[in-house]
Structure formats: C-alpha cells, structure tokens
Enzyme design. Structure first.
Site, short mmCIF file in Angstrom:
data_model
loop_
_atom_site.label_atom_id
_atom_site.label_comp_id
_atom_site.label_asym_id
_atom_site.label_seq_id
_atom_site.Cartn_x
_atom_site.Cartn_y
_atom_site.Cartn_z
N GLY A 1 0.82 -1.21 0.00
CA GLY A 1 0.00 0.00 0.00
C GLY A 1 0.86 1.26 0.00
O GLY A 1 2.05 1.23 -0.32
N GLN B 1 -11.30 6.36 -0.87
CA GLN B 1 -11.98 7.37 -1.69
C GLN B 1 -11.68 8.77 -1.18
O GLN B 1 -11.39 9.68 -1.94
CB GLN B 1 -13.49 7.14 -1.64
CG GLN B 1 -13.92 5.82 -2.21
CD GLN B 1 -15.42 5.57 -2.01
OE1 GLN B 1 -16.17 6.45 -1.58
NE2 GLN B 1 -15.85 4.36 -2.31
N GLU C 1 -14.45 17.09 5.32
CA GLU C 1 -14.88 15.80 5.87
C GLU C 1 -15.11 15.98 7.36
O GLU C 1 -14.77 17.03 7.94
CB GLU C 1 -13.85 14.71 5.56
CG GLU C 1 -13.97 14.23 4.11
CD GLU C 1 -12.95 13.18 3.72
OE1 GLU C 1 -12.48 12.44 4.60
OE2 GLU C 1 -12.63 13.11 2.53
N ASP D 1 -2.89 -9.94 9.46
CA ASP D 1 -1.68 -10.77 9.40
C ASP D 1 -0.47 -10.09 10.06
O ASP D 1 0.30 -10.73 10.78
CB ASP D 1 -1.31 -11.09 7.94
CG ASP D 1 -2.44 -11.76 7.19
OD1 ASP D 1 -3.20 -12.52 7.81
OD2 ASP D 1 -2.57 -11.52 5.98
N HIS E 1 -16.90 3.07 9.81
CA HIS E 1 -17.36 4.13 8.91
C HIS E 1 -18.88 4.07 8.89
O HIS E 1 -19.45 2.98 8.76
CB HIS E 1 -16.77 3.90 7.52
CG HIS E 1 -16.83 5.12 6.66
ND1 HIS E 1 -18.01 5.62 6.18
CD2 HIS E 1 -15.86 5.96 6.21
CE1 HIS E 1 -17.76 6.70 5.46
NE2 HIS E 1 -16.46 6.93 5.47
N ARG F 1 -16.51 10.72 13.36
CA ARG F 1 -17.00 9.49 12.72
C ARG F 1 -17.60 8.50 13.71
O ARG F 1 -18.58 7.84 13.40
CB ARG F 1 -15.81 8.85 12.01
CG ARG F 1 -16.20 8.06 10.85
CD ARG F 1 -14.99 7.66 10.07
NE ARG F 1 -14.73 8.56 8.98
CZ ARG F 1 -13.69 8.45 8.18
NH1 ARG F 1 -12.81 7.50 8.38
NH2 ARG F 1 -13.50 9.28 7.19
N HIS G 1 -13.60 0.06 9.42
CA HIS G 1 -12.91 0.88 8.43
C HIS G 1 -11.41 1.01 8.71
O HIS G 1 -10.61 0.83 7.81
CB HIS G 1 -13.58 2.25 8.43
CG HIS G 1 -13.10 3.18 7.36
ND1 HIS G 1 -13.09 2.85 6.03
CD2 HIS G 1 -12.59 4.44 7.45
CE1 HIS G 1 -12.63 3.87 5.32
NE2 HIS G 1 -12.29 4.83 6.16
N ARG H 1 -9.60 8.26 14.46
CA ARG H 1 -8.81 8.97 13.44
C ARG H 1 -9.60 10.08 12.77
O ARG H 1 -10.76 9.90 12.40
CB ARG H 1 -8.34 7.97 12.38
CG ARG H 1 -7.57 8.58 11.24
CD ARG H 1 -7.14 7.50 10.28
NE ARG H 1 -8.27 6.80 9.74
CZ ARG H 1 -8.88 7.14 8.61
NH1 ARG H 1 -8.46 8.16 7.89
NH2 ARG H 1 -9.90 6.44 8.18
N SER I 1 -5.09 9.14 7.11
CA SER I 1 -4.34 7.88 7.01
C SER I 1 -3.47 7.79 5.76
O SER I 1 -2.33 7.32 5.83
CB SER I 1 -5.27 6.67 7.10
OG SER I 1 -6.34 6.82 6.22
#
Ligand code: SIN
Length: 495
Positions: A16, A50, A117, A210, A231, A277, A334, A369, A374
C-alpha cells in the site's frame, strides 16, 4: 527451516501507500528493495480509499489547526509529538509528491481544491479523480519506483524471523508452495489493518490482521488495539455491505435520513452529519438495530456522478437508482487506530523490524482517526522511515528460522469470527459480555500453548494461517477492550 534462503537488503511486507512511499525514496538511493504481497500489488486498502489527504495547504489553513482537529477527533488520546510531526511536515512532503507528477483535483485557476470531511474545522482535504484518490496515489507511487524494487505478488508472509529481540527477515510461501526465508537487513511491516475481522467492512479482502498477528508472535509491543473505527456509510443492501460511500458525500451536502425522511443527526451533535466518525457511526447503528433503514440523501449535490465516480459505480453495479437521490447505508469496520507500537520513523521494540501505515500505532490517531489522515500518515511517515534507514548501518544477524512444532486441529469459519467480533467488540460494547468472547477464542489456542503461538508452517496452509491470524488479532483486540474500562472515542462501552 525454509526451502530457500534469499538475501535481501530491505524487505517490505505489503504494497500500500506506506510500503510504496518507503520503497520510492530508498530505491532512488540505490538500495535494493523486495516487496512481498499476499495478492496483487494494488490489492490493498490504499487503492480503495476514496477520501483524500488532509493537509494544511489552503490560504486559510495552518498546520496548528490541523493539529487541533486531529487531537480533538482522537479524544486527546493521541501522541502529541507524533501528531505535530505529521501535520507540520505534511505540507512540504505533499508538495514534493505533487512535484513527482501526482495530480490532485484543482479548480478552474489550477489551484488545489479543498473538500470537507467530518471533524475538520475547515476545508482541508485534497482529492484525485474525485473519489479515486487512493488508487491514483498508489499508481503514482508505482510510477515513482525504479528497477531496484522487486515486487513478489501472491506471496504470503507467514512468520517473522526474530531471535533475542532481533529480526533477520521473514518466512513466506511463494505461489509454487515453497517456503522462503528472506534474510533482510531491514524488515518493514506494511500489511494494513484488520477490517476483515468484521462482517461489514470497507477493507480489501486481503486485510486479515496478518501483520499484527505476526508481530505478536515475534514479540512486538502492541498498542491501543481496542480502538477500531467504523465508517457510518457503507452501501448496505439487505444487511450486506458492498463498498464505501465516502464521507466527502456528506462534506458536499449529503444528509443521513431515516425512512420517514427525518434527519437522524439533528440534535445529536452540533456538527450534525459531519460530527466525528464514531458519533455518526453509533447513531446509524442505533437506527439499524431498531430495524430502520437509513439513507444518504444526495439531492443537494450537483454533478454527483462526476464528483463521485467510484461511489456511482458501486451504487449502480448493485442496482441503486441514483436518480432517486437516496443511497441505502449502514456502518462497517474501516480503520484500526491501534497496532504495532512504532515511532513516526517506524521503529518498533524489535531491532531491525519497522512498521508503517495502518499496521503501525504511532499514536497519531488517538482513539478516533480524523478523516483523511491515514493516506497522509503513509506518505509522511513512509518518507521518515526511509530517511531513518538511510542513516543507519545494519546487517541482518545470522540465524536460521526454527520451525515451530505446534499445529491446529480445528479452526472456525471466517464468518464466525466476524460475527463474534461485531457482537462483542463492535461499535457498541458490553464489558460484562467480553469474557464470553475471550473464552470462545481460547478454545482455538493450540494444545500445549498458553497463547496463539507460531505454527509448523509445513503442516499449515496459507488459508489456515489467515484464519489463525484473524483469531490471534481478534483475541488480542478483545483482551485490550476488556482492559480499558472507560468509554473513549471508538471504544464505546454501555455498561
Ligand atoms: C471516506 O472517504 O469517507 C474515508 C476517508 C477516510 O477514511 O479518511
């Protein structure tokens, strides 16, 4: 012992944004990097993100305001120094990233556009391709790496090689089934979080805890495991979640309503639909438990399809008629605020082992968060980790991996773990019930062990290890939730 021993300088587990940010910087300094990833290179949460990247770059903004909002959203459980490092370095690092060719959305004058947001005190979130930010960032980072980076796809990391608090790499199983020991000078965990431990999630199917489970077996310190962000708005039809409906939709005027058209966030929090959130997720969940259907009313948003191409695609492919301006939503797991304790440079308590991105707990997110912090963390702390590695000289200590003897007899279905997690360590928690889930997990501890210890990899398949990792991560999360008696942020207790 493994079938093959391979020398590596820098070994990154995961592909990532955190992983690619580290690789992008180190490969330009001529360092050799091997990336091992369980699926394909873009199969990660970053590609699905997104919402954008929050960064204090607008004229009205200042990193100190970003600091304030991050701390408030995190219920002041954040590590202040780590937050200050993140927000103060962000503007320059994001500008550098733009200089590599990254195109964020701009207005008609070519200036960056800033969206809103939840829990941000002003518009601070930059996007790319509307709601395709994560994917476009991953693609740019892949363009930024060179031939010094080798990506091993469909290769699962199974266990870290740690002896006396020192790491010398990792054991993987390659697509031919061979067990490989990568002996690495530096080993970096960038495996993402734990979303698949829950029945509804925005996370990629590969995200099964993992990294956290391997780190635990290797003796890493873990932190804040009880803080799991849900979320509020996954596209949800007949109780099944089919992908994220970005918070930016509410930032642009989307409103949560019930079947009667009542605005459900009215009177719940002064910021209404853009409340933190955890507050919104709990409200949506409370209605959901009463059997009510909740919708996002998007009638106030102009050019919805252009602004939100990914959400449009997810909705249309699941039969949602957007001309009706109503998207059925429900909450889903999330983001994990907790994880492997690490500094902003990724340093853990195990020599030679680092953690970056969601698997790491640097303390920046506290108990909840702040939206769009992130991807930012992956980019900024990825760069700091790369700089740290360039400053130190380390040779992998010389030892072989001793194959453990333990095996597993029975394992549950993944869906059993997911349902237990939601019931006992989900959005709302009852401490008086938690003993029950701990007992349930404990029946799967291998015979002769007092915890989820390492397994004989020659007698265990990747699929079994994945379930075992989910059990390990779930057990540790439930224990952490049991240990924190007060409600804070995403850890919400009703008794
Ligand atoms: C979203 O688009 O709603 C997610 C953004 C984030 O998690 O930061």
């Amino acid at each position: 012992m493994a079938d093959k021993m391979i020398d590596a300088d820098i070994l990154i587990i995961g592909s990532g944004i955190g992983a690619l940010s580290v690789a992008g910087k180190l490969c330009k300094e001529g360092r050799q990097i091997t990336v091992v990833t369980k699926g394909l290179e873009k199969a990660c949460n970053s590609s699905l993100a997104q919402g954008g990247i929050s960064v204090a770059l607008s004229k009205e903004d200042d990193y100190r305001l970003h600091f304030k909002d991050t701390m408030a959203a995190g219920c002041y459980q954040n590590d202040e120094e780590a937050v200050m490092t993140l927000v103060s370095k962000a503007p320059d690092i994001i500008k550098e990233f733009i200089d590599t060719g990254m195109k964020f959305d701009t207005d008609e004058n070519g200036e960056l556009q800033f969206g809103r947001e939840a829990a941000h005190s002003l518009n601070r979130v930059i996007h790319a391709g509307g709601d395709k930010t994560g994917l476009l960032v991953v693609e740019q980072l892949l363009r930024n790496i060179n031939e010094n980076v080798t990506i091993m796809k469909n290769e699962m990391a199974l266990d870290l090689c740690v002896k006396d608090g020192k790491c010398n790499g990792v054991i993987t199983r390659d697509p031919t089934g061979a067990l490989k020991h990568y002996k690495a000078n530096h080993t970096i965990l960038a495996t993402g979080g734990i979303g698949q431990l829950y029945p509804s999630t925005s996370n990629d199917t590969t995200i099964t805890g993992d990294g956290m489970a391997m780190a635990y077996r290797g003796g890493c310190k873990l932190k804040n495991l009880e803080f799991i962000q849900f979320h509020p708005t996954m596209l949800t039809i007949d109780g099944n979640a089919y992908g994220l409906v970005s918070e930016a939709v509410r930032g642009d005027g989307g409103i949560l309503i019930n079947e009667n058209g009542d605005k459900i966030m009215e009177g719940v929090h002064p910021m209404k639909d853009l409340a933190p959130r955890d507050v919104v997720a709990r409200e949506v969940y409370a209605h959901y438990l009463k059997g009510e259907k909740i919708y996002l009313d998007i009638s106030a948003i102009h050019d919805f399809k252009e602004r939100f191409p990914t959400v449009t695609e997810i909705c249309e492919s699941h039969g949602v008629d957007l001309t009706k301006n109503l998207i059925p939503v429900g909450p889903g797991a999330h983001f994990h605020m907790g994880g492997v304790e690490a500094t902003p440079c990724g340093v853990t308590n195990i020599d030679g082992l680092y953690a970056v991105g969601e698997v790491a707990c640097t303390g920046v997110h506290g108990a909840n968060r702040l939206a769009s912090n992130s991807l930012l963390e992956g980019i900024v702390f990825g760069k700091l980790l790369a700089e740290h590695i360039l400053e130190i000289e380390r040779k992998a200590p010389d030892f072989e991996y001793i194959m453990p003897e333990h095996t597993v007899d029975i394992l549950p279905e993944k869906s059993e773990i997911q349902n237990k997690m939601m019931e006992f360590v989900g959005i709302v928690r009852h401490r008086s019930h938690m003993g029950e889930i701990l007992n349930w997990f404990e029946q799967f501890i291998p015979k002769g062990c007092d915890t989820f210890a390492a397994l004989d990899l020659t007698k265990t398949t990747n699929e079994q290890i994945e379930v075992y990792n989910m059990l390990t991560a779930g057990y540790l999360i439930a224990k952490a939730a049991m240990d924190r008696s007060e409600s804070i942020g995403a850890h919400y207790i009703v008794d």
